[in-house]
Design a protein around this motif. Structure first.
Motif, PDB file in Angstrom:
ATOM      1  N   SER A 139      66.940   0.252 -35.124  1.00 36.00           N
ATOM      2  CA  SER A 139      66.924  -0.802 -36.280  1.00 36.00           C
ATOM      3  C   SER A 139      65.894  -1.810 -36.242  1.00 36.00           C
ATOM      4  O   SER A 139      66.132  -2.942 -36.944  1.00 36.00           O
ATOM      5  CB  SER A 139      68.321  -1.191 -36.883  1.00 36.00           C
ATOM      6  OG  SER A 139      68.917  -2.032 -35.780  1.00 36.00           O
ATOM      7  N   PHE A 190      54.036  -2.461 -40.410  1.00 35.75           N
ATOM      8  CA  PHE A 190      55.180  -3.108 -40.594  1.00 35.75           C
ATOM      9  C   PHE A 190      54.807  -4.682 -40.487  1.00 35.75           C
ATOM     10  O   PHE A 190      55.264  -5.519 -41.370  1.00 35.75           O
ATOM     11  CB  PHE A 190      56.335  -3.128 -39.619  1.00 35.75           C
ATOM     12  CG  PHE A 190      57.530  -2.098 -40.153  1.00 35.75           C
ATOM     13  CD1 PHE A 190      58.384  -2.760 -40.822  1.00 35.75           C
ATOM     14  CD2 PHE A 190      57.652  -0.841 -39.679  1.00 35.75           C
ATOM     15  CE1 PHE A 190      59.456  -1.905 -41.349  1.00 35.75           C
ATOM     16  CE2 PHE A 190      58.609  -0.094 -40.122  1.00 35.75           C
ATOM     17  CZ  PHE A 190      59.536  -0.614 -40.822  1.00 35.75           C
ATOM     18  N   ALA A 229      54.463  -4.529 -44.765  1.00 29.60           N
ATOM     19  CA  ALA A 229      55.736  -4.824 -44.982  1.00 29.60           C
ATOM     20  C   ALA A 229      56.396  -5.549 -43.965  1.00 29.60           C
ATOM     21  O   ALA A 229      57.529  -5.316 -43.401  1.00 29.60           O
ATOM     22  CB  ALA A 229      56.748  -3.254 -45.207  1.00 29.60           C
ATOM     23  N   ALA A 264      60.363  -6.084 -44.650  1.00 32.13           N
ATOM     24  CA  ALA A 264      61.178  -4.909 -44.691  1.00 32.13           C
ATOM     25  C   ALA A 264      61.775  -4.607 -43.662  1.00 32.13           C
ATOM     26  O   ALA A 264      61.528  -4.901 -42.514  1.00 32.13           O
ATOM     27  CB  ALA A 264      60.274  -3.703 -44.996  1.00 32.13           C
ATOM     28  N   LEU A 315      63.625  -2.139 -40.779  1.00 35.28           N
ATOM     29  CA  LEU A 315      63.258  -0.959 -39.933  1.00 35.28           C
ATOM     30  C   LEU A 315      64.504  -0.017 -39.771  1.00 35.28           C
ATOM     31  O   LEU A 315      65.497  -0.813 -39.475  1.00 35.28           O
ATOM     32  CB  LEU A 315      62.501  -1.219 -38.922  1.00 35.28           C
ATOM     33  CG  LEU A 315      62.259   0.061 -37.817  1.00 35.28           C
ATOM     34  CD1 LEU A 315      61.249   1.069 -38.457  1.00 35.28           C
ATOM     35  CD2 LEU A 315      61.861  -0.457 -36.348  1.00 35.28           C
ATOM     36  N   TYR A 361      61.565   2.409 -44.118  1.00 26.58           N
ATOM     37  CA  TYR A 361      61.589   0.840 -44.272  1.00 26.58           C
ATOM     38  C   TYR A 361      62.744   0.694 -45.366  1.00 26.58           C
ATOM     39  O   TYR A 361      63.006   1.530 -46.337  1.00 26.58           O
ATOM     40  CB  TYR A 361      60.179   0.400 -44.723  1.00 26.58           C
ATOM     41  CG  TYR A 361      59.944   0.683 -46.131  1.00 26.58           C
ATOM     42  CD1 TYR A 361      60.231   0.098 -47.290  1.00 26.58           C
ATOM     43  CD2 TYR A 361      59.083   2.031 -46.035  1.00 26.58           C
ATOM     44  CE1 TYR A 361      59.827   0.702 -48.500  1.00 26.58           C
ATOM     45  CE2 TYR A 361      58.528   2.426 -47.605  1.00 26.58           C
ATOM     46  CZ  TYR A 361      59.158   1.816 -48.769  1.00 26.58           C
ATOM     47  OH  TYR A 361      58.515   2.121 -49.717  1.00 26.58           O
ATOM     48  N   ARG A 413      63.628  -2.107 -48.324  1.00 24.19           N
ATOM     49  CA  ARG A 413      63.392  -3.340 -48.971  1.00 24.19           C
ATOM     50  C   ARG A 413      64.555  -3.861 -49.820  1.00 24.19           C
ATOM     51  O   ARG A 413      65.057  -3.211 -50.418  1.00 24.19           O
ATOM     52  CB  ARG A 413      62.055  -3.393 -49.557  1.00 24.19           C
ATOM     53  CG  ARG A 413      60.929  -3.595 -48.948  1.00 24.19           C
ATOM     54  CD  ARG A 413      59.847  -4.223 -49.820  1.00 24.19           C
ATOM     55  NE  ARG A 413      58.878  -4.918 -48.851  1.00 24.19           N
ATOM     56  CZ  ARG A 413      57.658  -4.355 -48.920  1.00 24.19           C
ATOM     57  NH1 ARG A 413      57.100  -3.767 -49.992  1.00 24.19           N
ATOM     58  NH2 ARG A 413      56.593  -4.715 -48.132  1.00 24.19           N
ATOM     59  N   ALA A 466      58.271   4.953 -43.592  1.00 25.06           N
ATOM     60  CA  ALA A 466      57.476   3.752 -43.205  1.00 25.06           C
ATOM     61  C   ALA A 466      55.882   4.456 -43.111  1.00 25.06           C
ATOM     62  O   ALA A 466      55.742   5.495 -42.541  1.00 25.06           O
ATOM     63  CB  ALA A 466      58.045   3.268 -41.891  1.00 25.06           C
ATOM     64  N   ALA A 521      54.451   0.671 -49.549  1.00 27.90           N
ATOM     65  CA  ALA A 521      55.800   0.101 -49.775  1.00 27.90           C
ATOM     66  C   ALA A 521      55.728  -0.876 -50.938  1.00 27.90           C
ATOM     67  O   ALA A 521      56.543  -1.757 -51.048  1.00 27.90           O
ATOM     68  CB  ALA A 521      55.746  -0.942 -48.493  1.00 27.90           C
TER      69      ALA A 521
END
Length: 94
Positions: free
Chosen positions: A11, A45, A49, A52, A54, A72, A74, A89, A93
């Motif tokens: 995570s 990432f 994003a 976001a 993970l 991802y 959000r 991911a 996004a």
């Protein structure tokens, strides 16, 4: 899955970075392209994003990494109600 295989969840990028070598080896072994490697996802990432969360599921056979499926998540609001959106991911996004 056979009895030697297991799933784990990651995570955060720090923990994902810890399996980078095994992940990139898995991508190479399966003739995957750049969009499946750790460096691409890490940059995605950071730049696409950054807000976001993970979540990645990892498939292992013993200590060998067989695959990683990164998502991802959000959080946003619509009409004052909170929602969570999950997606693959490195995909769009927005």
């Amino acid at each position: 899955m056979n009895k030697n295989q297991s799933l784990t969840w990651i995570s955060n990028l720090k923990d994902l970075r810890a399996i980078r070598e095994g992940w990139d080896e898995c991508v190479s072994d399966t003739h995957g392209d750049i969009y499946f490697c750790f460096d691409w996802l890490n940059m995605w990432f950071q730049h696409v994003a950054p807000d976001a969360a993970l979540r990645a599921v990892c498939l292992w056979e013993g200590k060998k990494l067989l695959g990683v499926l990164p998502f991802y998540i959000r959080t946003f609001s619509f009409l004052g109600l909170p929602f969570k959106l999950a997606g693959l991911a490195s995909a769009d996004a927005n």
